[in-house]
Design an enzyme around this catalytic site. Structure first.
Site, PDB file in Angstrom:
ATOM      1  N   GLN A 182     -25.556 -51.432 -23.244  1.00  0.00           N
ATOM      2  CA  GLN A 182     -26.657 -51.778 -22.341  1.00  0.00           C
ATOM      3  C   GLN A 182     -26.523 -53.170 -21.749  1.00  0.00           C
ATOM      4  OE1 GLN A 182     -30.389 -51.133 -24.330  1.00  0.00           O
ATOM      5  NE2 GLN A 182     -31.072 -49.658 -22.822  1.00  0.00           N
TER       6      GLN A 182
ATOM      7  N   TYR B 147     -28.834 -40.015 -16.245  1.00  0.00           N
ATOM      8  CA  TYR B 147     -28.869 -39.682 -14.831  1.00  0.00           C
ATOM      9  C   TYR B 147     -29.429 -38.280 -14.631  1.00  0.00           C
ATOM     10  CZ  TYR B 147     -25.836 -43.670 -13.689  1.00  0.00           C
ATOM     11  OH  TYR B 147     -25.309 -44.918 -13.519  1.00  0.00           O
TER      12      TYR B 147
END
Length: 370
Positions: A125, A226
């Site tokens: 991240q 996504y």
């Protein structure tokens, strides 16, 4: 080892590392060469880089002498050919959208890392440049819409009467979408948001927006957060629902993209034609095909009084903080490949492997299909 920092093309205001990040690099026993005026558009002068120990050189010197060459936008094949034989290239190379460059890198035995390939895992991240830049883009898109809209965002109670809040529709509740929701809410708008991922619903509601629900979406846990392609039946229901909400909206901000594929069409031409004159559409997916049927990359078009802005590199409009965030992502990644002042590539590390386009004439990331 020499780490080279490149100046970006004319239309790019960001720089890979601001001077504060270069300080960290120097503490790793790395020599840092900065191309002349690399940070000027981000308000970082050559003198500032020199004052902390970096060297300023011309572009040819930086490219030909660096062991690790870092920028943001891709460089040309001619410039790649002038790099040291074993030098490493790093940037946002758009490896999935630019197969010609990827093929060239492989055929010429180059080692290259493309930062948009960083895996979407918890550990990675802090290296995710797409998320960082999406934060900038989502914020800036709302400010752009507020500037173009011929009315207020918030509700006003005035002696001249009451002004109702603007209605904002956000399509896609990923990082950019959530930042757009938060910014539009801070400006006092009434916000509605749509996403095919049910996991996004809770986040949307937590920011004070209303979630536009369309049942029957297909989801894939392996997609890294996504959206994935949907069947035709769902897509038609989705378009009909968006059409209904768009007809009432003052602003639409579209953020939906699928890595390596054309952006999904969410706002049809018929939808634009029923929107109120003065309304604004900001299409953040314009460079990958567009979520709006009438958007054009890097252009503003007006249809029946509705302005449609096809946004390209919106993060470059905020070069200081965007560069700061980009540099921090880079530093977190470089910790994995710089040891004792030298490059040490460990392809057993899933982040290193997943981000590497190619090495020794072979593709490395499983996402590279040549």
């Amino acid at each position: 080892m020499i780490l080279g920092i490149l100046k970006e093309p004319q239309d790019e205001s960001r720089v890979a590392f601001l001077p504060e990040a270069v300080k960290t690099l120097l503490s790793w026993k790395v020599s840092v060469w900065v191309e002349k005026d690399a940070g000027s558009k981000a308000f970082a002068s050559d003198e500032l880089y020199q004052s902390i120990g970096a060297e300023i050189h011309n572009r040819n010197e930086v490219i030909s002498q660096s062991d690790l060459l870092i920028g943001i936008q891709p460089i040309s094949e001619v410039e790649i050919s002038s790099m040291k034989p074993r030098a490493v290239l790093m940037g946002q190379l758009n490896a999935l959208y630019n197969p010609e460059l990827t093929k060239y890198l492989i055929e010429n035995n180059r080692t290259a890392f493309s930062m948009e390939l960083v895996p979407r895992t918890t550990r990675a991240q802090a290296m995710d440049v797409l998320s960082s830049m999406a934060t900038v883009t989502g914020y800036k898109a709302v400010l752009m819409a507020a500037d173009l809209l011929p009315r207020f965002f918030p509700m006003f109670m005035t002696a001249a009467g009451s002004i109702t809040p603007s209605r904002v529709l956000i399509l896609g509740a990923g990082v950019a979408g959530l930042q757009a929701i938060a910014t539009a809410r801070r400006l006092g708008a009434s916000v509605f948001a749509f996403d095919v991922r049910q996991a996004a619903k809770e986040e949307v509601l937590s920011l004070g927006a209303k979630f536009v629900d369309v049942e029957g979406a297909k989801e894939d846990k392996s997609a890294g957060g996504y959206a994935v392609e949907q069947n035709e039946e769902f897509l038609q229901r989705q378009k009909d629902t968006i059409h209904e909400h768009a007809s009432k909206a003052d602003v639409i901000i579209t953020t939906a993209q699928i890595p390596g594929r054309k952006a999904p069409l969410l706002v049809e031409e018929r939808t634009v034609k029923v929107m109120k004159p003065g309304s604004v559409i900001i299409d953040l997916a314009a460079s990958s095909g567009g979520n709006c049927a009438l958007s054009q990359p890097d252009k503003t078009v007006e249809i029946n009084g509705v302005r449609i802005v096809g946004v390209g590199n919106l993060a470059a409009k905020m070069p200081q903080d965007a560069s700061k965030m980009y540099g921090k992502n880079y530093l977190n990644f470089l910790k994995l490949i710089i040891k004792d002042g030298n490059i040490n590539l460990n392809f057993e590390d899933d982040i290193v492997q997943g981000t590497c386009v190619c090495h020794d004439g072979k593709p490395v990331s499983s996402r590279i299909q040549i």
